[in-house]
Motif scaffolding. Structure first.
Motif, PDB file in Angstrom:
ATOM      1  N   PRO A   1       0.808  -1.245   0.015  1.00  0.00           N
ATOM      2  CA  PRO A   1       0.028  -0.088   0.012  1.00  0.00           C
ATOM      3  C   PRO A   1       0.764   1.271  -0.078  1.00  0.00           C
ATOM      4  O   PRO A   1       2.065   1.343   0.243  1.00  0.00           O
ATOM      5  N   PRO A   2       0.225   2.533  -0.235  1.00  0.00           N
ATOM      6  CA  PRO A   2       1.032   3.817   0.083  1.00  0.00           C
ATOM      7  C   PRO A   2       1.644   3.644   1.458  1.00  0.00           C
ATOM      8  O   PRO A   2       0.990   3.484   2.387  1.00  0.00           O
ATOM      9  N   HIS A   3       3.042   4.134   1.550  1.00  0.00           N
ATOM     10  CA  HIS A   3       3.720   4.125   2.918  1.00  0.00           C
ATOM     11  C   HIS A   3       4.406   5.391   2.926  1.00  0.00           C
ATOM     12  O   HIS A   3       4.462   6.420   1.847  1.00  0.00           O
ATOM     13  N   LEU A   4       4.945   5.685   4.141  1.00  0.00           N
ATOM     14  CA  LEU A   4       5.599   6.718   4.447  1.00  0.00           C
ATOM     15  C   LEU A   4       6.791   7.227   3.354  1.00  0.00           C
ATOM     16  O   LEU A   4       7.162   8.121   3.193  1.00  0.00           O
ATOM     17  N   GLY A   5       7.238   6.091   2.943  1.00  0.00           N
ATOM     18  CA  GLY A   5       8.485   6.225   1.840  1.00  0.00           C
ATOM     19  C   GLY A   5       7.759   6.876   0.645  1.00  0.00           C
ATOM     20  O   GLY A   5       8.486   7.693   0.035  1.00  0.00           O
ATOM     21  N   HIS A   6       6.746   6.385   0.230  1.00  0.00           N
ATOM     22  CA  HIS A   6       6.026   6.978  -1.001  1.00  0.00           C
ATOM     23  C   HIS A   6       5.515   8.645  -0.686  1.00  0.00           C
ATOM     24  O   HIS A   6       5.909   9.401  -1.558  1.00  0.00           O
ATOM     25  N   LEU A   7       5.165   8.751   0.492  1.00  0.00           N
ATOM     26  CA  LEU A   7       4.610  10.309   0.886  1.00  0.00           C
ATOM     27  C   LEU A   7       6.116  11.063   0.701  1.00  0.00           C
ATOM     28  O   LEU A   7       5.871  12.118   0.482  1.00  0.00           O
TER      29      LEU A   7
ATOM     30  N   ALA B   1      -7.865   6.468  -3.390  1.00  0.00           N
ATOM     31  CA  ALA B   1      -8.306   6.838  -2.291  1.00  0.00           C
ATOM     32  C   ALA B   1      -7.199   6.806  -0.948  1.00  0.00           C
ATOM     33  O   ALA B   1      -7.153   7.986  -0.279  1.00  0.00           O
ATOM     34  N   LEU B   2      -6.365   6.002  -0.927  1.00  0.00           N
ATOM     35  CA  LEU B   2      -5.651   5.836   0.174  1.00  0.00           C
ATOM     36  C   LEU B   2      -4.365   6.977  -0.005  1.00  0.00           C
ATOM     37  O   LEU B   2      -4.028   7.691   0.849  1.00  0.00           O
ATOM     38  N   LEU B   3      -3.954   7.066  -1.362  1.00  0.00           N
ATOM     39  CA  LEU B   3      -2.929   8.383  -1.574  1.00  0.00           C
ATOM     40  C   LEU B   3      -3.637   9.735  -1.158  1.00  0.00           C
ATOM     41  O   LEU B   3      -3.080  10.404  -0.334  1.00  0.00           O
ATOM     42  N   ARG B   4      -5.135   9.794  -1.581  1.00  0.00           N
ATOM     43  CA  ARG B   4      -5.625  11.070  -1.632  1.00  0.00           C
ATOM     44  C   ARG B   4      -5.787  11.429  -0.020  1.00  0.00           C
ATOM     45  O   ARG B   4      -5.984  12.678   0.354  1.00  0.00           O
ATOM     46  N   SER B   5      -6.098  10.499   0.631  1.00  0.00           N
ATOM     47  CA  SER B   5      -6.047  10.764   2.233  1.00  0.00           C
ATOM     48  C   SER B   5      -5.071  11.257   2.871  1.00  0.00           C
ATOM     49  O   SER B   5      -5.127  11.456   4.034  1.00  0.00           O
ATOM     50  N   CYS B   6      -3.776  11.183   2.450  1.00  0.00           N
ATOM     51  CA  CYS B   6      -2.618  11.746   3.142  1.00  0.00           C
ATOM     52  C   CYS B   6      -2.270  13.099   2.752  1.00  0.00           C
ATOM     53  O   CYS B   6      -1.448  13.568   3.261  1.00  0.00           O
ATOM     54  N   PHE B   7      -2.954  13.995   1.776  1.00  0.00           N
ATOM     55  CA  PHE B   7      -2.875  15.194   1.510  1.00  0.00           C
ATOM     56  C   PHE B   7      -4.120  16.127   1.810  1.00  0.00           C
ATOM     57  O   PHE B   7      -5.353  15.431   1.644  1.00  0.00           O
TER      58      PHE B   7
ATOM     59  N   ASP C   1       5.320   2.817   9.621  1.00  0.00           N
ATOM     60  CA  ASP C   1       5.245   2.727   8.091  1.00  0.00           C
ATOM     61  C   ASP C   1       4.328   3.184   7.310  1.00  0.00           C
ATOM     62  O   ASP C   1       4.554   3.552   6.395  1.00  0.00           O
ATOM     63  N   LEU C   2       3.084   3.511   7.984  1.00  0.00           N
ATOM     64  CA  LEU C   2       1.921   3.886   6.997  1.00  0.00           C
ATOM     65  C   LEU C   2       1.372   5.233   7.764  1.00  0.00           C
ATOM     66  O   LEU C   2       1.318   5.394   8.874  1.00  0.00           O
ATOM     67  N   PRO C   3       0.961   5.927   6.858  1.00  0.00           N
ATOM     68  CA  PRO C   3       0.191   7.377   7.273  1.00  0.00           C
ATOM     69  C   PRO C   3      -1.071   6.998   7.889  1.00  0.00           C
ATOM     70  O   PRO C   3      -1.621   6.041   7.781  1.00  0.00           O
ATOM     71  N   PRO C   4      -1.397   7.888   8.850  1.00  0.00           N
ATOM     72  CA  PRO C   4      -2.697   7.519   9.508  1.00  0.00           C
ATOM     73  C   PRO C   4      -4.072   7.272   8.781  1.00  0.00           C
ATOM     74  O   PRO C   4      -4.852   6.222   9.338  1.00  0.00           O
ATOM     75  N   GLY C   5      -4.301   7.848   7.729  1.00  0.00           N
ATOM     76  CA  GLY C   5      -5.287   7.711   6.897  1.00  0.00           C
ATOM     77  C   GLY C   5      -5.291   6.245   6.136  1.00  0.00           C
ATOM     78  O   GLY C   5      -6.419   5.702   5.959  1.00  0.00           O
ATOM     79  N   VAL C   6      -4.117   5.939   5.859  1.00  0.00           N
ATOM     80  CA  VAL C   6      -3.946   4.705   5.266  1.00  0.00           C
ATOM     81  C   VAL C   6      -4.016   3.561   6.259  1.00  0.00           C
ATOM     82  O   VAL C   6      -4.814   2.326   5.943  1.00  0.00           O
ATOM     83  N   CYS C   7      -3.454   3.834   7.257  1.00  0.00           N
ATOM     84  CA  CYS C   7      -3.717   2.734   8.546  1.00  0.00           C
ATOM     85  C   CYS C   7      -5.180   2.812   8.512  1.00  0.00           C
ATOM     86  O   CYS C   7      -5.673   1.412   8.946  1.00  0.00           O
TER      87      CYS C   7
END
Length: 358
Positions: free
Chosen positions: A19-25, A62-68, A171-177
């Motif tokens: 999934p999208p993780h903090l490295g991607h962010l 949706a997971l990616l957009r939840s991070c911004f 590893d994961l942003p809160p929204g992804v988690c």
């Protein structure tokens, strides 16, 4: 920051985000600092769910957009990208077209475009495919592995729960988690856990082998009158997906003989063997390293083009086996086929690679 303050008009980031993780962010945030617009190309779109690709494109978007936030999302274009496992030129063309269509609309002059990625992921191989774009490298966030995240999520219900409640924030942003907590326990998650269990059993069976095993399989691409012969898998992995007829070769068997045996035994295709041999139009080895959940698995595929006829050859059901059927070529979609079987068919038949309208 105004548009004129940005170093680039557009930066492109390519990944699977499973999934999208903090490295991607970290990469996307750096891109937002340097470019007016950021294009995120999400690879392995329209693929069937698997341990390597658990989440569909719309879910990853949706997971990616939840991070911004709203302003950042307005500058993000998140676009699906279909794999082209055995044709780099098709894949490069698709990337070029998507970037051109998005970045080219907003500039009277030629836009300044760059390709951004983490230092390890941004390999010289990918850079060599896009010499017209500048390269921007971001320091790798150490200690994050998407494959390890997936294993923890699918090893067992308790492993998934423990990871999402305790270790995920590293590893994961809160929204992804939060979204993955909602995903845990639904039907797709349970099926992937079943596949993870099978994979662990598979690994354990080969744990004492002196070298990592390499498996050899065969597949048959049988086409007649605009239809291709497929089977519906009845068990994991890939339960419910369509697949090419095939299987493992026997120790003292030639590859073509193995393929003909699978057609005879697995689907009981009512075509005489001499006719099949006379209809053989091509063969190729398919060897993408991640093509199979079993590990390193090579597939030799044989393409049989039967003469057109108003009646498709009969298929006799095999008790306890996969269900065979003739499928119109127009109905083939990547997310309905097992492993890389869509791309094997595409290789022989030249099916369109652009699914942007799906």
């Amino acid at each position: 920051m105004s548009d004129t303050d940005h170093e680039f008009d557009c930066l492109v980031f390519i990944g699977r985000f499973q999934p999208p993780h903090l490295g991607h962010l970290a990469v996307i945030n750096e891109a937002l600092r340097h470019a007016r617009q950021v294009i995120v190309l999400v690879g392995s779109a329209w693929q069937a769910r698997s341990l390597r690709n658990p989440w569909r494109f719309d879910e990853r978007q949706a997971l990616l957009r939840s991070c911004f936030d709203e302003e950042e999302n307005a500058r993000l274009e998140i676009v699906p990208l279909l794999d082209a496992l055995y044709n780099d030129d098709v894949w490069v063309r698709d990337v070029q077209r998507k970037v051109r269509d998005i970045a080219g609309h907003h500039h009277a002059r030629l836009p300044r475009i760059g390709l951004i990625g983490a230092s390890r992921g941004q390999s010289s191989y990918y850079l060599s495919l896009f010499p017209q774009w500048e390269s921007v490298s971001v320091p790798l966030v150490e200690g994050i592995s998407a494959s390890q995240i997936r294993e923890r999520l699918f090893r067992s219900p308790s492993s998934s729960e423990d990871y999402l409640s305790t270790g995920a924030t590293h590893d994961l942003p809160p929204g992804v988690c939060e979204a993955l907590r909602d995903f845990a326990g639904d039907e797709a998650h349970l099926q992937l856990m079943e596949e993870q269990k099978l994979l662990e059993q598979y690994r354990q069976a080969w744990a004492n082998a002196p070298y990592p095993p390499i498996f050899v399989t065969v597949n048959a691409v049988v086409v007649q009158s605009g239809h291709v012969l497929l089977v519906r898998r009845t068990a994991a992995p890939g339960k419910g997906l369509l697949a090419l007829p095939g299987g493992f070769i026997n120790p003292h068997e030639r590859l073509l003989d193995a393929c003909l045996r699978e057609l005879r035994e697995r689907v009981r295709l009512k075509v005489p063997e001499p006719v099949l041999k006379g209809s053989l139009r091509g063969q190729r080895l398919f060897d993408e390293p991640h093509r199979s959940w079993r590990g390193r698995t090579l597939a030799e595929a044989f393409y049989f083009a039967l003469r057109p006829d108003q009646q498709l050859p009969q298929l006799k059901p095999v008790k306890g086996g996969d269900h065979a059927r003739w499928v119109p070529l127009a109905e083939l979609e990547p997310d309905s086929l097992f492993e890389d079987h869509f791309f094997i068919i595409q290789n022989f038949l030249g099916l369109p690679a652009d699914f942007s309208g799906i």
